[in-house]
Motif scaffolding. Structure first.
Motif, short mmCIF file in Angstrom:
data_model
loop_
_atom_site.label_atom_id
_atom_site.label_comp_id
_atom_site.label_asym_id
_atom_site.label_seq_id
_atom_site.Cartn_x
_atom_site.Cartn_y
_atom_site.Cartn_z
N VAL A 143 0.83 -1.20 0.00
CA VAL A 143 0.00 0.00 0.00
C VAL A 143 0.87 1.25 0.00
O VAL A 143 0.55 2.25 -0.68
CB VAL A 143 -0.96 -0.01 1.20
N ASP A 144 1.96 1.24 0.75
CA ASP A 144 2.87 2.39 0.74
C ASP A 144 3.40 2.64 -0.68
O ASP A 144 3.49 3.78 -1.14
CB ASP A 144 4.04 2.14 1.69
N LEU A 248 -6.66 1.00 -5.95
CA LEU A 248 -6.96 0.58 -4.58
C LEU A 248 -8.13 -0.39 -4.57
O LEU A 248 -8.10 -1.41 -3.87
CB LEU A 248 -7.26 1.79 -3.71
N ARG A 278 -8.18 -6.06 5.25
CA ARG A 278 -8.48 -5.02 4.26
C ARG A 278 -8.63 -3.64 4.89
O ARG A 278 -8.17 -2.63 4.33
CB ARG A 278 -9.75 -5.39 3.48
N LEU A 281 -5.35 -2.03 5.29
CA LEU A 281 -4.78 -1.54 4.03
C LEU A 281 -5.41 -0.21 3.64
O LEU A 281 -4.70 0.72 3.21
CB LEU A 281 -4.99 -2.57 2.92
N ARG A 284 -4.17 2.56 5.87
CA ARG A 284 -2.78 2.90 5.55
C ARG A 284 -2.73 3.77 4.29
O ARG A 284 -1.97 4.74 4.21
CB ARG A 284 -1.98 1.61 5.34
N TYR A 285 -3.56 3.43 3.28
CA TYR A 285 -3.57 4.21 2.05
C TYR A 285 -4.04 5.64 2.32
O TYR A 285 -3.46 6.59 1.81
CB TYR A 285 -4.47 3.55 1.01
#
Length: 351
Positions: A143-144, A248, A278, A281, A284-285
């Motif tokens: 995700v990064d 995404l 999920r 994620l 984090r995004y």
């Protein structure tokens, strides 16, 4: 024909070696022809490991050897993306050389440095990362990297001319709907219903900024180290300038977890215990990108619908008998899988 003979035809070592010595003399090819080994690819672009007599390694990408659409598998396009992204925070294999002459090996191709790493392409591969922090890291670091990709200004890296008129989602919805109706799928009612609702919902979405969208961003197209950190992003054949949230949504739709009631679009490594959920994620995004994901359910629905459309093409190849030796039930299994994703797209639109 054996797999080995197919590889030799696809990338003949002698003409490739001659080209390397002539066009890329800085590479220490050494004596004798290079060795060629296919390491990935099915009906998508193919990847080969190229090894010289001294053990030097590179990776070569070329189109598939059959069933190539006139507008698909543009190797120069892949080359442009990895060349543009080299030197940015996005880890891509360092580009080496591009060959526009199809006479060399039978198709255009490009060469890049070989990146060591594990490509986690299916559920079984999820066990290859040791249980513990590395599994969770794989998802979070992916995700990064995705956020870093979407932070790149296309104009600043020389890709601004790839902008196309109209909206990215509109183009995608038209393209895939047209292609699915060229397939052999006997019942497209769920696909068509989902398409109509996606078109309606897309028209009401707020405008998106135009960024580099990978098109197939998932662990199966990344190389990770034993610590779970991403070392390289591969397979740029579907890349375009478009809506970053489509990437995404595709990642989340493919990110299955143990106990899920709805199957992911792809049976991937995250189905194994220990990978991030999920929600982690997505959070984090948001943290890394600063983007609003209020409409993420739409993008997940779009990803599932698009997966169904892609599955229709695969099913058609099974139904047409051009997939080689198969188990008898593969066609029907593919048909059921795409219908499952079309129905899941409708359910996601109801969230």
């Amino acid at each position: 024909m054996t797999a080995r003979s197919t590889e030799i035809v696809a990338v003949p070592p002698e003409p490739l070696t001659h080209w390397l010595r002539t066009v890329v003399p800085q590479l220490p090819v050494g004596d004798g022809p290079v060795a060629v080994e296919r390491i990935s690819g099915g009906h998508s672009n193919l990847t080969y490991r190229i090894t010289d007599a001294a053990g030097g390694r590179w990776a070569l990408r070329r189109p598939p050897t059959g069933m190539v659409l006139a507008t698909a598998h543009d190797m120069s396009r892949e080359w442009r993306f990895i060349s543009a992204l080299a030197g940015t925070p996005v880890p891509v294999p360092p580009p080496v050389a591009f060959c526009a002459d199809p006479e060399v090996i039978g198709a255009q191709f490009y060469l890049m440095e070989f990146v060591d790493g594990d490509v986690l392409g299916d559920e079984a591969s999820g066990h290859r990362l040791a249980a513990g922090e590395s599994r969770r890291t794989a998802g979070l670091d992916a995700v990064d990297v995705l956020a870093d990709l979407h932070a790149v200004d296309p104009d600043a890296v020389g890709l601004g001319d790839l902008r196309r008129p109209g909206g990215y989602l509109d183009r995608q919805l038209r393209r895939w709907h047209r292609q699915v109706h060229e397939s052999s799928v006997p019942d497209l009612s769920a696909v068509d219903t989902a398409h109509a609702r996606l078109v309606e919902r897309a028209a009401a979405l707020p405008p998106s900024d135009v960024r580099i969208a990978h098109g197939d961003f998932r662990l199966g197209n990344l190389a990770v180290g034993p610590d779970g950190r991403v070392r390289a992003v591969f397979d740029w054949e579907l890349a375009a300038l478009g809506d970053p949230l489509a990437d995404l949504g595709w990642l989340i739709a493919s990110w299955g977890r143990p106990g899920d009631e709805v199957l992911p679009t792809i049976s991937g490594p995250s189905l194994v215990d220990g990978y991030a959920d999920r929600d982690e994620l997505v959070a984090r995004y948001v943290q890394r990108s600063g983007r609003d994901v209020e409409h993420l359910a739409f993008y997940v629905a779009f990803a599932r619908w698009r997966s169904a459309c892609i599955g229709a093409g695969v099913y058609s190849r099974y139904a047409g008998g051009v997939m080689g030796v198969q188990e008898a039930d593969q066609g029907s299994a593919r048909l059921e899988a795409l219908q499952t994703q079309a129905r899941a797209a409708l359910a996601a639109l109801d969230e």
